[in-house]
Scaffold this active site. Sequence first.
Site, PDB file in Angstrom:
ATOM      1  N   LYS A  25       7.704  -0.115  -1.249  1.00  0.00           N
ATOM      2  CA  LYS A  25       8.412   0.797  -0.341  1.00  0.00           C
ATOM      3  C   LYS A  25       8.211   0.395   1.128  1.00  0.00           C
ATOM      4  CE  LYS A  25       6.130   4.587  -0.519  1.00  0.00           C
ATOM      5  NZ  LYS A  25       5.318   4.792   0.681  1.00  0.00           N
ATOM      6  N   ARG A  46       5.759  14.097   0.734  1.00  0.00           N
ATOM      7  CA  ARG A  46       4.939  13.675  -0.396  1.00  0.00           C
ATOM      8  C   ARG A  46       4.707  14.816  -1.375  1.00  0.00           C
ATOM      9  NH1 ARG A  46       2.505   8.586   1.432  1.00  0.00           N
ATOM     10  NH2 ARG A  46       0.716   8.099   0.149  1.00  0.00           N
ATOM     11  N   ARG A  68      -2.388  -6.314  -2.226  1.00  0.00           N
ATOM     12  CA  ARG A  68      -1.708  -6.305  -0.933  1.00  0.00           C
ATOM     13  C   ARG A  68      -2.699  -6.390   0.227  1.00  0.00           C
ATOM     14  NH1 ARG A  68       1.168  -0.382  -1.140  1.00  0.00           N
ATOM     15  NH2 ARG A  68      -0.710   0.884  -1.020  1.00  0.00           N
ATOM     16  N   ARG A 111      -6.975  -2.294   2.481  1.00  0.00           N
ATOM     17  CA  ARG A 111      -7.184  -0.855   2.688  1.00  0.00           C
ATOM     18  C   ARG A 111      -8.267  -0.387   1.737  1.00  0.00           C
ATOM     19  NH1 ARG A 111      -1.320   1.848   2.143  1.00  0.00           N
ATOM     20  NH2 ARG A 111      -2.653   3.491   1.326  1.00  0.00           N
ATOM     21  N   ARG A 123      -3.682   8.958  -6.161  1.00  0.00           N
ATOM     22  CA  ARG A 123      -2.417   8.825  -5.423  1.00  0.00           C
ATOM     23  C   ARG A 123      -1.230   8.789  -6.398  1.00  0.00           C
ATOM     24  NH1 ARG A 123      -4.665   3.815  -2.763  1.00  0.00           N
ATOM     25  NH2 ARG A 123      -2.732   3.348  -1.710  1.00  0.00           N
TER      26      ARG A 123
END
Length: 225
Positions: free
Chosen positions: A13, A88, A127, A166, A178
Amino acid sequence: MNILIFGPNGSGKGTQGAIIQGKYTISHIESGAIFRKNIGEGTELGMQAKAFIEKGDLVPDDITIPMILSRLKESDCADGWILDGFPRNKVQAETLAKALEDENMDLDYVVEITLDRKIAKQRITGRRLCVANNNHPNHVAIDAIKPVEKDGHLVCRICGDELKTRPDDQDDAAIDKRHDIYYDDNTGTMAAVNFFKNHGGFKVISVDGSLNIKDVNDAIMQDIA
Ligand code: AMP
């Protein structure tokens, strides 16, 4: 042009948001990135948000909602925005819809990137974040956005700056939480997605996030163009 983009963590995203922003020179507003910047700068907002983010919990609505609604009124959003990471949950979705109506702000597109939960999880740990620019996506396992090597370590493939991970991407429980929130269609993010899908007044673009970056982008652009 104003766009909402939805997708589970790891669906690409943020990567698609960065590409779309570049094509239309609209502002890419990422709620998670705003929090991370504030944490890095040690601001009051950052201190309030940090513990929630580390655990994979949502930052409470009374902090997040005003932060985003005021961000959308800043001057760099006047020509349009792509909102990524907000809403969210259902409350955020309803509040955003009402605020857009009150401000006479049109929503043009709702983009939904769909991805199986297992694949999304596999993608998260690889990532990397460019410390210089949040819109420089890097991923150690995706050829199209693979970081490059410099002096024996990996750096950003676009600007050559340092990369970091992260903390919430390296914590199994935080990733699961999440995703629990994202795939919850009762009060979580899928409830927000469905709220907007049923709302009407704009085009809904659903794309398969298991495709490669270019194909996902082509599928989105085909419907925006
Ligand atoms: P992201 O970069 O989108 O994965 O967001 C990182 C973290 O920031 C999330 O796991 C939440 O803790 C927090 N966050 C981001 N967006 C929101 C939101 N709309 N509402 C509440 N918390 C959020």
